[in-house]
Design a protein around this motif. Structure first.
Motif, PDB file in Angstrom:
ATOM      1  N   LYS A   1       8.750  16.890   6.639  1.00 46.83           N
ATOM      2  CA  LYS A   1       7.608  17.701   7.149  1.00 46.83           C
ATOM      3  C   LYS A   1       7.251  16.982   5.698  1.00 46.83           C
ATOM      4  O   LYS A   1       5.516  16.016   6.120  1.00 46.83           O
ATOM      5  N   LEU A   2       6.842  17.061   4.669  1.00 43.15           N
ATOM      6  CA  LEU A   2       6.367  16.026   3.601  1.00 43.15           C
ATOM      7  C   LEU A   2       6.137  14.804   3.917  1.00 43.15           C
ATOM      8  O   LEU A   2       5.084  14.225   3.401  1.00 43.15           O
ATOM      9  N   CYS A   3       7.644  14.200   4.335  1.00 46.62           N
ATOM     10  CA  CYS A   3       7.741  12.737   3.999  1.00 46.62           C
ATOM     11  C   CYS A   3       6.418  12.430   5.577  1.00 46.62           C
ATOM     12  O   CYS A   3       5.875  11.194   5.509  1.00 46.62           O
ATOM     13  N   GLN A   4       6.866  13.020   6.711  1.00 43.24           N
ATOM     14  CA  GLN A   4       5.929  12.909   7.744  1.00 43.24           C
ATOM     15  C   GLN A   4       4.678  12.768   7.502  1.00 43.24           C
ATOM     16  O   GLN A   4       3.972  11.712   7.957  1.00 43.24           O
ATOM     17  N   GLU A   5       3.930  13.585   6.598  1.00 36.98           N
ATOM     18  CA  GLU A   5       2.262  13.859   5.981  1.00 36.98           C
ATOM     19  C   GLU A   5       1.961  12.314   5.311  1.00 36.98           C
ATOM     20  O   GLU A   5       1.221  11.633   5.413  1.00 36.98           O
TER      21      GLU A   5
ATOM     22  N   MET B   1       1.095  -1.136  -0.008  1.00 37.19           N
ATOM     23  CA  MET B   1      -0.469   0.033   0.154  1.00 37.19           C
ATOM     24  C   MET B   1       1.125   1.139   0.270  1.00 37.19           C
ATOM     25  O   MET B   1       1.824   1.387   1.012  1.00 37.19           O
ATOM     26  N   SER B   2       0.892   1.972  -0.792  1.00 36.00           N
ATOM     27  CA  SER B   2       1.125   3.607  -0.653  1.00 36.00           C
ATOM     28  C   SER B   2       0.798   5.000  -1.141  1.00 36.00           C
ATOM     29  O   SER B   2      -0.609   4.899  -1.442  1.00 36.00           O
ATOM     30  N   VAL B   3       0.992   5.397  -0.739  1.00 33.94           N
ATOM     31  CA  VAL B   3       0.844   7.322  -1.022  1.00 33.94           C
ATOM     32  C   VAL B   3       2.193   7.677  -1.822  1.00 33.94           C
ATOM     33  O   VAL B   3       3.316   7.237  -1.383  1.00 33.94           O
ATOM     34  N   GLU B   4       1.145   8.549  -2.533  1.00 36.97           N
ATOM     35  CA  GLU B   4       2.721   9.132  -3.465  1.00 36.97           C
ATOM     36  C   GLU B   4       2.276  10.303  -3.826  1.00 36.97           C
ATOM     37  O   GLU B   4       0.725  11.054  -3.808  1.00 36.97           O
ATOM     38  N   ARG B   5       2.687  11.804  -3.986  1.00 37.48           N
ATOM     39  CA  ARG B   5       2.567  12.975  -4.404  1.00 37.48           C
ATOM     40  C   ARG B   5       3.342  13.761  -4.663  1.00 37.48           C
ATOM     41  O   ARG B   5       4.524  13.343  -4.908  1.00 37.48           O
ATOM     42  N   THR B   6       2.503  14.425  -6.381  1.00 41.07           N
ATOM     43  CA  THR B   6       3.433  14.743  -6.935  1.00 41.07           C
ATOM     44  C   THR B   6       3.242  16.807  -6.800  1.00 41.07           C
ATOM     45  O   THR B   6       1.774  17.272  -6.364  1.00 41.07           O
ATOM     46  N   PHE B   7       4.592  17.048  -6.237  1.00 40.48           N
ATOM     47  CA  PHE B   7       4.314  18.908  -6.359  1.00 40.48           C
ATOM     48  C   PHE B   7       4.796  19.690  -7.307  1.00 40.48           C
ATOM     49  O   PHE B   7       5.683  19.162  -7.961  1.00 40.48           O
TER      50      PHE B   7
ATOM     51  N   LEU C   1      13.080  17.917  -5.630  1.00 42.68           N
ATOM     52  CA  LEU C   1      11.742  16.803  -5.485  1.00 42.68           C
ATOM     53  C   LEU C   1      11.104  17.358  -6.524  1.00 42.68           C
ATOM     54  O   LEU C   1      10.283  18.526  -5.860  1.00 42.68           O
ATOM     55  N   ARG C   2      10.426  16.562  -7.122  1.00 44.06           N
ATOM     56  CA  ARG C   2       9.434  16.490  -8.062  1.00 44.06           C
ATOM     57  C   ARG C   2       7.777  15.876  -7.155  1.00 44.06           C
ATOM     58  O   ARG C   2       6.378  15.644  -7.175  1.00 44.06           O
ATOM     59  N   LEU C   3       8.313  14.570  -6.641  1.00 49.67           N
ATOM     60  CA  LEU C   3       7.483  13.549  -5.895  1.00 49.67           C
ATOM     61  C   LEU C   3       7.426  12.385  -5.495  1.00 49.67           C
ATOM     62  O   LEU C   3       9.555  12.294  -5.230  1.00 49.67           O
ATOM     63  N   MET C   4       7.235  12.414  -3.766  1.00 52.29           N
ATOM     64  CA  MET C   4       7.671  11.798  -2.651  1.00 52.29           C
ATOM     65  C   MET C   4       6.362  10.699  -2.488  1.00 52.29           C
ATOM     66  O   MET C   4       5.580  10.898  -2.586  1.00 52.29           O
ATOM     67  N   GLY C   5       7.382   9.694  -2.620  1.00 56.72           N
ATOM     68  CA  GLY C   5       5.876   8.243  -1.860  1.00 56.72           C
ATOM     69  C   GLY C   5       6.541   7.255  -1.004  1.00 56.72           C
ATOM     70  O   GLY C   5       8.158   7.823  -1.113  1.00 56.72           O
TER      71      GLY C   5
END
Length: 868
Positions: A433-437, A416-422, A506-510
């Motif tokens: 912080k992002l990682c924590q979120e 199971m995963s989450v990832e986001r582009t920003f 970074l442009r994405l972290m998951g």
DNA sequence: AAGTATTTC
DNA sequence: CGGAGAAATACTT
């Protein structure tokens, strides 16, 4: 949709491909190819994204180059040897061909876009797409004329089509609509498999059976009086109906594809009574054929949702999926359950159409001169040398038109995963912080499903679109945001440190969690936690685990044995449900079992046995090879017998020792795997052992029997040396399994090619008698006057070998193949060609029945996706 | 076995 | 101004 001629030489071509320019009819409103291409390139060129695309392309090209190099080192000897093995395997596959199921693939047309258009009349007749300026998930057909497609960024789409309306997605709405559709689907197959919101597979075999006796009333659908969107005009309804009907499915009433017209429709077809739905005043009556059922489904979907769907009907999922694309949008297509129909369909099918063959695979195969399924089949030997086992098995299945004939319920999730582009984030604090979120979000999702895992993976994509993943596995399961973050943080830190003093842009972290404990692990933990704990929070997670285990064990399917070969997997698919129970049982053979679960298990087992038709005599083993009853011999003895049966025929030592040994191993391997479950039972009580194994074996026999039956004898199609399919055995034995006494009846049959499925048993006879009867070689199609199965198999081997040689000769002209014989490969020809080929897949093909590891899952590729 | 990259849907 | 999520596989160590 119909992008038959795909060019894929470079990125530009690929863009064209992706944009589906081939179906751009250059209407007055759309754009033509050149224009679209130009616009796309302008928007693309120089972007970081494009840079990365080029980089990836180079990597693929490198891969291709490596492959070609390997290919150049293949000797004709190796190729011949491979050909033998592959063909042997192909033959087994052919015999396991199962045409008895009717699989339907339903695909909603431009789903998201269609929903939006339905709910907002303003959008009618306008080019629209659902998504955002950064990414589109669907476009309507109007927009597609401008080259606007799914997976295209919205800002580029806007350049292609400035009038394009981009609607933000309303997933909740799509889910609701999807649910409506699913309710309909459930009427035809309660176990249908939804692949996404707009796609599903159904197995309507059972429904069709039942439906045969349904009175008209039960097949009548009433026409909704007025759509919510239309102004109801009482009068118009009826007119509307016929028009509407026609628009729903053009091919419903008129142009049936050749398949549908061929004589002797499907086996399910009752008679010609219902080729078209009968339209009455305000209702429609659908017939009882598969085609009619699917028309009905689509009709009901349309009535209920005002959306159209396309569908494919075929004997397996792989074909059904391809079919649903054939007459899209708003159409359907059927491949009749006959071998020849399948082959005709497959013949010129571009491999890219097949689910599982993507851009890269297509390009690699193209480098080998393969674009169609026929070519894929012709190159099977080569492919077996260049690709991994699972890959070439997969290819072979495709090229033979084989796929999954049953729908496996989704197994447990594996990650199971989450990832986001920003937009770029370079500040370390922000990154943490992002990682924590992300970890928090993931933890929430995990909690919903009560999952805990041992492996945390972070994924980073920098502004140049380069992707990196870093993983760490810990000794005990984690699930909370804090736990996950603790691990993810370290991974992230490592990466930040690695690039120091440069920041990560970074442009994405998951963040992903995997390594969920399986039943086995859970059990183990449950047993050993007490002694093993180190930290307090581990106690928590571990106990949390205990609560669930007992129940879940019986509800959730268990992974399949790792040892099973691809083929075995396929062949035993139909007994999965039973296997699940086995596996569980064997896993817990060490007395871990609570008496309670044991009871449950036993109950399940006996239920299974009851439903199994051949349960009457479960002490009796029937060899799946020679079909000779083995009586109540011991399991060991039985397995030995089967081994002997299987290795017997590979007396192709007559030809080459090396070949013989390898095929022998191969064969044995299959058997071993087929029966590995039985063997494992040895530690169990004797009683259980016999129950399990006998059922297992009987089912295997049945499976083989059914497969043969399905195929029946198709001597007419067994024309040697035609279109590369020559060596597929199309003659097979029809094995009737007599349930009464658990004995086997084997008969030879001829198929009347004109009648649908009328099989006439010429000379049914018991096994004892059959041995006196001539066997027909599936290769040369000639009677073999022998009662000795081994001898017969020897003959087949010889025949097969001949056929291959012939084919190799033919291949000389083929541009792709290395010329064989002494001419070119002189340098190598003298040597032992043990391992000139890279150990990509090294031993797995020829030896290593023990070391070989086949992944336990439903390989996307493997049968199960298409088979799913 | 674990980790990493790639591919696909 | 070029997605997200999941799964499978291959390759590496």
């Amino acid at each position: 949709m119909d992008s038959t001629k795909k060019k894929n030489g470079n990125y530009k071509d690929d863009l064209l491909l992706r944009m589906g320019l081939n179906d751009n009819k250059a209407g007055m409103e759309g754009l033509d190819k050149e224009k679209i291409n130009k616009i796309i390139m302008e928007a693309t060129k120089g972007s970081r994204f494009y840079g990365n695309e080029l980089k990836k392309e180079k990597q693929v090209n490198q891969r291709i180059e490596n492959m070609m190099q390997q290919k150049a080192q293949i000797t004709s000897q190796q190729l011949r040897k491979a050909q033998l093995q592959v063909d042997r395997f192909a033959m087994e596959l052919e015999q396991s061909r199962d045409l008895n199921n009717t699989i339907v693939h339903i695909d909603m047309d431009a789903f998201y876009a269609a929903v939006e258009m339905r709910d907002n009349p303003e959008l009618k007749d306008k080019p629209i797409a659902v998504g955002s300026s950064s990414m589109l998930s669907t476009s309507n057909y109007h927009a597609r004329r401008f080259g606007v497609r799914a997976a295209m960024p919205g800002f580029i789409a806007k350049r292609l089509c400035p009038q394009l309306i981009i609607v933000p997605p309303n997933f909740d709405k799509y889910r609701a609509v999807s649910k409506e559709v699913k309710e309909i689907l459930a009427d035809y197959d309660p176990n249908f498999m939804a692949m996404s919101l707009d796609e599903a597979y159904l197995n309507i075999t059972k429904h069709l059976q039942e439906r045969q006796n349904w009175p008209e009333d039960k097949r009548r659908c009433f026409i909704k009086t007025g759509h919510s969107l239309e102004n109801d005009k009482p009068r118009k309804e009826i007119n509307k109906l016929s028009e509407h009907e026609r628009s729903i499915s053009p091919l419903l009433f008129e142009d049936s594809p050749p398949d549908l017209q061929s004589p002797g429709n499907t086996s399910q077809v009752n008679s010609e009574e219902q080729n078209n739905p009968q339209i009455l005043q305000n209702s429609v009556v659908f017939g009882t054929s598969a085609e009619e059922v699917v028309k009905e489904i689509r009709f009901r979907i349309e009535q209920k949702t005002t959306l159209t769907a396309s569908a494919g009907i075929a004997p397996n999922t792989m074909l059904a999926k391809v079919c649903s694309d054939k007459n899209k949008p708003n159409g359907q297509y059927q491949i009749l359950p006959r071998r020849q129909a399948v082959m005709d369909f497959i013949k010129d099918l571009p491999i890219r159409k097949v689910s599982g063959i993507g851009k890269v695979t297509e390009k690699m195969l193209k480098a080998l001169g393969i674009t169609t399924c026929t070519e894929l089949y012709q190159q099977r030997a080569l492919l077996s040398l260049l690709f991994s086992e699972s890959s070439w098995h997969y290819f072979l299945h495709i090229s033979m038109g084989l796929g999954s004939t049953h729908l496996t319920r989704d197994g447990e999730r594996k990650s199971m995963s989450v990832e986001r582009t920003f937009s770029e984030i370079s500040k370390v604090e922000e990154q943490y912080k992002l990682c924590q979120e992300l970890c928090s979000e993931l933890a929430q999702d995990l909690q919903k499903e009560g999952l805990k895992g041992r492996t945390v993976t972070i994924k980073l994509k920098n502004v140049n679109f380069e992707v990196k993943t870093r993983a760490s596995t810990v000794s005990s399961v984690v699930s909370t945001a804090e736990e996950i973050f603790a691990i993810a943080k370290e991974l992230l830190r490592t990466e930040i440190d690695a690039d120091f003093p440069h920041p990560l842009r970074l442009r994405l972290m998951g963040v992903r969690l995997s390594g969920f404990p399986n039943e086995e692990d859970k059990k183990h933990q449950q047993r050993s936690i007490v002694g093993f704990l180190q930290a307090g929070n581990q106690t928590l997670s571990a106990t949390g685990c205990t609560e669930k285990t007992d129940k879940d064990q019986f509800l959730k399917p268990v992974e399949m044995s790792h040892k099973k070969s691809f083929f075995d997997k396929k062949r035993s698919e139909r007994k999965w449900s039973h296997q699940d129970t086995f596996k569980y049982e064997t896993v817990n053979g060490q007395g871990v079992q609570t008496s309670q679960s044991f009871q449950v298990l036993k109950k399940k087992m006996s239920e299974n046995l009851e439903t199994s038709e051949s349960s009457n005599n479960h002490q009796m083993f029937t060899c799946p090879v020679c079909f000779r009853e083995q009586g109540s011999i011991s399991l060991d003895a039985f397995n030995k017998h089967v081994d002997a049966c299987l290795s017997g025929p590979s007396t192709s030592e007559m030809f080459s020792c090396s070949h013989a040994s390898s095929t022998e191993v191969n064969k044995k391997e299959n058997v071993h795997h087929s029966f590995s479950l039985c063997e494992k039972q040895d530690s169990e009580t004797h009683q259980k052992k016999t129950e399990i194994t006998s059922e297992d074996c009987v089912q295997l026999v049945e499976a083989v029997g059914n497969a043969s039956k399905a195929e029946s004898v198709d001597a007419s199609s067994n024309k040697l040396s035609e279109e590369g399919y020559s060596s597929l055995p199309s003659t097979s034995f029809n094995i009737e399994h007599c349930h009464q006494n658990s004995s086997c009846t084997v008969s030879l049959q001829n198929e009347d090619s004109t009648s649908s499925r009328r099989q006439e048993t010429l000379q049914p006879c018991s096994y004892e008698v059959i041995t006196d009867q001539a066997l027909i070689c599936p290769v040369c199609n000639l009677e073999q006057k022998t009662s000795d199965l081994t001898l017969f198999n020897v003959h087949v081997d010889i025949c097969l070998n001949k056929g291959i040689i012939q084919e190799l000769e033919k291949d000389k002209v083929s541009p792709v193949n290395q010329p064989k014989g002494s001419t070119r490969s002189t340098g190598n020809s003298g040597r032992v060609q043990k391992t000139i080929i890279k150990p990509k897949r090294s031993g797995s093909m020829t030896k290593s029945s023990t070391t070989k590891k086949i992944k336990p899952n439903n390989p996307r590729h493997t049968l199960d996706t298409f088979f799913k």
